[in-house]
Write a protein that holds these residues in place. Structure first.
Motif, PDB file in Angstrom:
ATOM      1  N   THR A 235       0.847  -1.200   0.000  1.00 29.77           N
ATOM      2  CA  THR A 235       0.000   0.000   0.000  1.00 29.77           C
ATOM      3  C   THR A 235       0.876   1.240   0.000  1.00 29.77           C
ATOM      4  O   THR A 235       1.830   1.336   0.789  1.00 29.77           O
ATOM      5  N   ILE A 236       0.537   2.189  -0.856  1.00 23.50           N
ATOM      6  CA  ILE A 236       1.142   3.514  -0.832  1.00 23.50           C
ATOM      7  C   ILE A 236       0.121   4.455  -0.206  1.00 23.50           C
ATOM      8  O   ILE A 236      -0.936   4.726  -0.785  1.00 23.50           O
ATOM      9  N   LEU A 237       0.399   4.878   1.014  1.00 22.82           N
ATOM     10  CA  LEU A 237      -0.490   5.755   1.772  1.00 22.82           C
ATOM     11  C   LEU A 237      -0.051   7.196   1.528  1.00 22.82           C
ATOM     12  O   LEU A 237       1.060   7.581   1.922  1.00 22.82           O
ATOM     13  N   CYS A 238      -0.900   7.994   0.882  1.00 22.19           N
ATOM     14  CA  CYS A 238      -0.439   9.298   0.392  1.00 22.19           C
ATOM     15  C   CYS A 238      -1.347  10.446   0.826  1.00 22.19           C
ATOM     16  O   CYS A 238      -2.402  10.235   1.422  1.00 22.19           O
ATOM     17  N   GLU A 239      -0.881  11.652   0.511  1.00 20.31           N
ATOM     18  CA  GLU A 239      -1.594  12.898   0.822  1.00 20.31           C
ATOM     19  C   GLU A 239      -1.793  13.082   2.321  1.00 20.31           C
ATOM     20  O   GLU A 239      -2.915  13.159   2.830  1.00 20.31           O
ATOM     21  N   TYR A 240      -0.678  13.169   3.025  1.00 23.46           N
ATOM     22  CA  TYR A 240      -0.710  13.425   4.468  1.00 23.46           C
ATOM     23  C   TYR A 240      -1.188  14.849   4.739  1.00 23.46           C
ATOM     24  O   TYR A 240      -0.910  15.762   3.948  1.00 23.46           O
ATOM     25  N   PRO A 241      -1.887  15.066   5.851  1.00 26.68           N
ATOM     26  CA  PRO A 241      -2.255  16.442   6.217  1.00 26.68           C
ATOM     27  C   PRO A 241      -1.016  17.333   6.268  1.00 26.68           C
ATOM     28  O   PRO A 241       0.069  16.883   6.664  1.00 26.68           O
ATOM     29  N   ILE A 242      -1.168  18.583   5.888  1.00 28.08           N
ATOM     30  CA  ILE A 242      -0.016  19.485   5.815  1.00 28.08           C
ATOM     31  C   ILE A 242       0.632  19.663   7.189  1.00 28.08           C
ATOM     32  O   ILE A 242       1.834  19.898   7.291  1.00 28.08           O
ATOM     33  N   SER A 243      -0.135  19.482   8.257  1.00 26.18           N
ATOM     34  CA  SER A 243       0.442  19.582   9.604  1.00 26.18           C
ATOM     35  C   SER A 243       1.396  18.429   9.887  1.00 26.18           C
ATOM     36  O   SER A 243       2.207  18.509  10.817  1.00 26.18           O
ATOM     37  N   GLU A 244       1.323  17.351   9.085  1.00 27.29           N
ATOM     38  CA  GLU A 244       2.202  16.196   9.236  1.00 27.29           C
ATOM     39  C   GLU A 244       3.183  16.108   8.074  1.00 27.29           C
ATOM     40  O   GLU A 244       3.702  15.046   7.755  1.00 27.29           O
ATOM     41  N   ALA A 245       3.472  17.242   7.443  1.00 23.13           N
ATOM     42  CA  ALA A 245       4.267  17.248   6.211  1.00 23.13           C
ATOM     43  C   ALA A 245       5.742  16.991   6.447  1.00 23.13           C
ATOM     44  O   ALA A 245       6.439  16.507   5.559  1.00 23.13           O
ATOM     45  N   ALA A 246       6.266  17.347   7.636  1.00 20.32           N
ATOM     46  CA  ALA A 246       7.707  17.230   7.930  1.00 20.32           C
ATOM     47  C   ALA A 246       8.501  18.071   6.944  1.00 20.32           C
ATOM     48  O   ALA A 246       8.470  19.290   7.006  1.00 20.32           O
ATOM     49  N   LEU A 247       9.191  17.438   5.996  1.00 22.68           N
ATOM     50  CA  LEU A 247      10.014  18.178   5.040  1.00 22.68           C
ATOM     51  C   LEU A 247       9.433  18.120   3.627  1.00 22.68           C
ATOM     52  O   LEU A 247      10.139  18.306   2.637  1.00 22.68           O
ATOM     53  N   ARG A 249       6.590  19.357   0.602  1.00 27.10           N
ATOM     54  CA  ARG A 249       5.886  20.556   0.169  1.00 27.10           C
ATOM     55  C   ARG A 249       4.385  20.288   0.096  1.00 27.10           C
ATOM     56  O   ARG A 249       3.934  19.139   0.032  1.00 27.10           O
ATOM     57  N   ALA A 250       3.607  21.366   0.072  1.00 30.09           N
ATOM     58  CA  ALA A 250       2.157  21.242  -0.063  1.00 30.09           C
ATOM     59  C   ALA A 250       1.815  20.758  -1.463  1.00 30.09           C
ATOM     60  O   ALA A 250       2.518  21.042  -2.436  1.00 30.09           O
ATOM     61  N   LYS A 251       0.717  20.021  -1.564  1.00 34.87           N
ATOM     62  CA  LYS A 251       0.272  19.531  -2.864  1.00 34.87           C
ATOM     63  C   LYS A 251      -0.358  20.671  -3.645  1.00 34.87           C
ATOM     64  O   LYS A 251      -1.247  21.360  -3.138  1.00 34.87           O
ATOM     65  N   PRO A 252       0.050  20.902  -4.883  1.00 36.46           N
ATOM     66  CA  PRO A 252      -0.578  21.958  -5.679  1.00 36.46           C
ATOM     67  C   PRO A 252      -2.079  21.717  -5.818  1.00 36.46           C
ATOM     68  O   PRO A 252      -2.523  20.605  -6.079  1.00 36.46           O
ATOM     69  N   GLY A 253      -2.843  22.750  -5.581  1.00 40.91           N
ATOM     70  CA  GLY A 253      -4.288  22.633  -5.716  1.00 40.91           C
ATOM     71  C   GLY A 253      -5.014  22.270  -4.438  1.00 40.91           C
ATOM     72  O   GLY A 253      -6.235  22.411  -4.365  1.00 40.91           O
ATOM     73  N   ASP A 254      -4.294  21.794  -3.429  1.00 40.63           N
ATOM     74  CA  ASP A 254      -4.937  21.471  -2.153  1.00 40.63           C
ATOM     75  C   ASP A 254      -3.948  21.693  -1.016  1.00 40.63           C
ATOM     76  O   ASP A 254      -3.208  20.787  -0.631  1.00 40.63           O
ATOM     77  N   PRO A 255      -3.911  22.904  -0.473  1.00 37.39           N
ATOM     78  CA  PRO A 255      -2.942  23.224   0.582  1.00 37.39           C
ATOM     79  C   PRO A 255      -3.192  22.488   1.893  1.00 37.39           C
ATOM     80  O   PRO A 255      -2.388  22.581   2.810  1.00 37.39           O
ATOM     81  N   ARG A 256      -4.277  21.732   1.993  1.00 42.86           N
ATOM     82  CA  ARG A 256      -4.550  20.976   3.216  1.00 42.86           C
ATOM     83  C   ARG A 256      -3.656  19.745   3.338  1.00 42.86           C
ATOM     84  O   ARG A 256      -3.499  19.201   4.432  1.00 42.86           O
ATOM     85  N   VAL A 257      -3.099  19.283   2.222  1.00 42.61           N
ATOM     86  CA  VAL A 257      -2.319  18.052   2.236  1.00 42.61           C
ATOM     87  C   VAL A 257      -0.938  18.271   1.624  1.00 42.61           C
ATOM     88  O   VAL A 257      -0.707  19.225   0.874  1.00 42.61           O
TER      89      VAL A 257
END
Length: 354
Positions: A235-247, A249-257
């Protein structure tokens, strides 16, 4: 390692362990060939660093560097080659890989060891989708080298040749915990502690008064979601919340992840990947926030590597990933504990020192 386990150097114990250790060597050789064929340069990051990393729950080993004048300077054994590797990306290296010996304190379980091998690689100018493809290829390479058609850990199995499942954190929380994760995250990435706590409690997950949103998130992830990942196939678990981003970058189009994913097989986390953040100001803000939290929880904080932040501003867009090599060997050989695939496990306190 339990006190009841005999020492690894006993000839009968070594004979039992040796097949998995030889498989380890074959897997490493196969992965090295794969990276070379892909145009990667193998590097060797220095183990001594000014900072061991600035994540809240990451614990380093401290030491002292004594200069030629006899003065002592605080240093750390690295918890990852990440800082050094990104400096090499800033220097102009386009594709690098490191089989790095790394050190993490406060970690010793069936899946954790204080000294272990982290396989870390970076692709300059490529997005993190490329790393997802890498993961699928490396699982198959490791299985072939080990002479197996299945990855195993405890009661779980996964097909290393099957295309990994892709699952967002939002979908994983809904599927395995009945929780609407994104309903607790505002458009600007701010998190709603009360909303997540209420959903967790309704799902029968324990919370305590001083839990942060991140604490509850991590508990749901570890108790309800991770054990169910990577069964049958990775499983590839993706799109972590931005508060759990560590190092990441934010995903283009959705700054929440964030552009972050983790690879799981047999319920075991194998790798952590980022579309790399290259904004030194944002990275400093995250480091300082994490160190404030570390100070609150553990009463300590680590220095920030200023040279790393300077290099980050010169680094090209890139993707990077760290994979627990020992865990991969465990799954490919069916080993029960990480010590079973380490040539010389670190002695536990009270053993081997007399």
């Amino acid at each position: 390692m339990s006190d009841t386990l005999p020492p690894f150097w006993r000839p009968d114990i070594h004979a039992d362990r040796r097949p998995a250790l030889l498989a380890r060597g074959r897997i490493k050789a196969a992965l090295r060939r794969w990276f070379e064929a892909q145009g990667f340069v193998e590097v060797e990051a220095a183990i001594l660093q000014l900072s061991p990393g600035n994540e809240t729950h990451l614990h380093g080993f401290s030491t002292t560097l004594i200069d030629d004048a006899g003065a002592g300077h605080p240093y750390f054994l690295h918890t990852s080659p990440e800082f050094a590797a990104k400096k090499l990306l800033a220097a102009g290296e386009p594709r690098i890989v490191d089989f790095a010996r790394v050190f993490r304190n406060r970690e010793r379980t069936a899946l954790h060891h204080p000294e272990f091998t982290m396989l870390e690689w970076y692709r300059a100018g490529e997005d993190y989708e490329a790393l997802m493809r890498d993961c699928a290829a490396l699982l198959a390479e490791a299985a072939r080298a080990a002479g197996t058609t299945v990855l195993r850990w405890r009661d779980s199995e996964a097909d290393p040749f099957a295309e990994p499942e892709r699952l967002t954190l939002h979908d994983a929380f809904a599927r395995h915990a009945g929780i609407d994760l994104m309903a607790t995250i505002a458009r600007d990435g701010a998190t709603d502690h009360a909303a997540l706590a209420a959903q967790a409690q309704a799902a029968g997950i324990r919370t305590v008064a001083d839990d942060s949103w991140s604490d509850i998130f991590s508990r749901i992830l570890s108790e309800r979601i991770e054990p169910r990942l990577g069964r049958g196939r990775a499983t590839i678990l993706c799109e972590y919340p931005i508060s759990e981003a560590a190092l990441a970058r934010a995903k283009p189009g959705d700054p929440r992840v964030a552009e972050r994913f983790e690879l799981y097989a047999c319920g075991v986390e194998l790798a952590n990947a980022f579309g790399e953040l290259t904004d030194p100001g944002e990275q400093r803000r995250r480091f300082e926030a994490d160190m404030d939290e570390k100070q609150r929880i553990y009463g300590e904080r680590y220095p920030i590597d200023e040279e790393f932040l300077a290099a980050l501003g010169a680094m090209p867009q890139a993707s990077g990933i760290a994979l627990g090599f020992d865990r991969l060997v465990m799954l490919a050989t069916g080993a029960r504990r990480i010590e079973d695939v380490l040539w010389t496990p670190v002695a536990e306190p009270g053993r081997g020192g007399r």
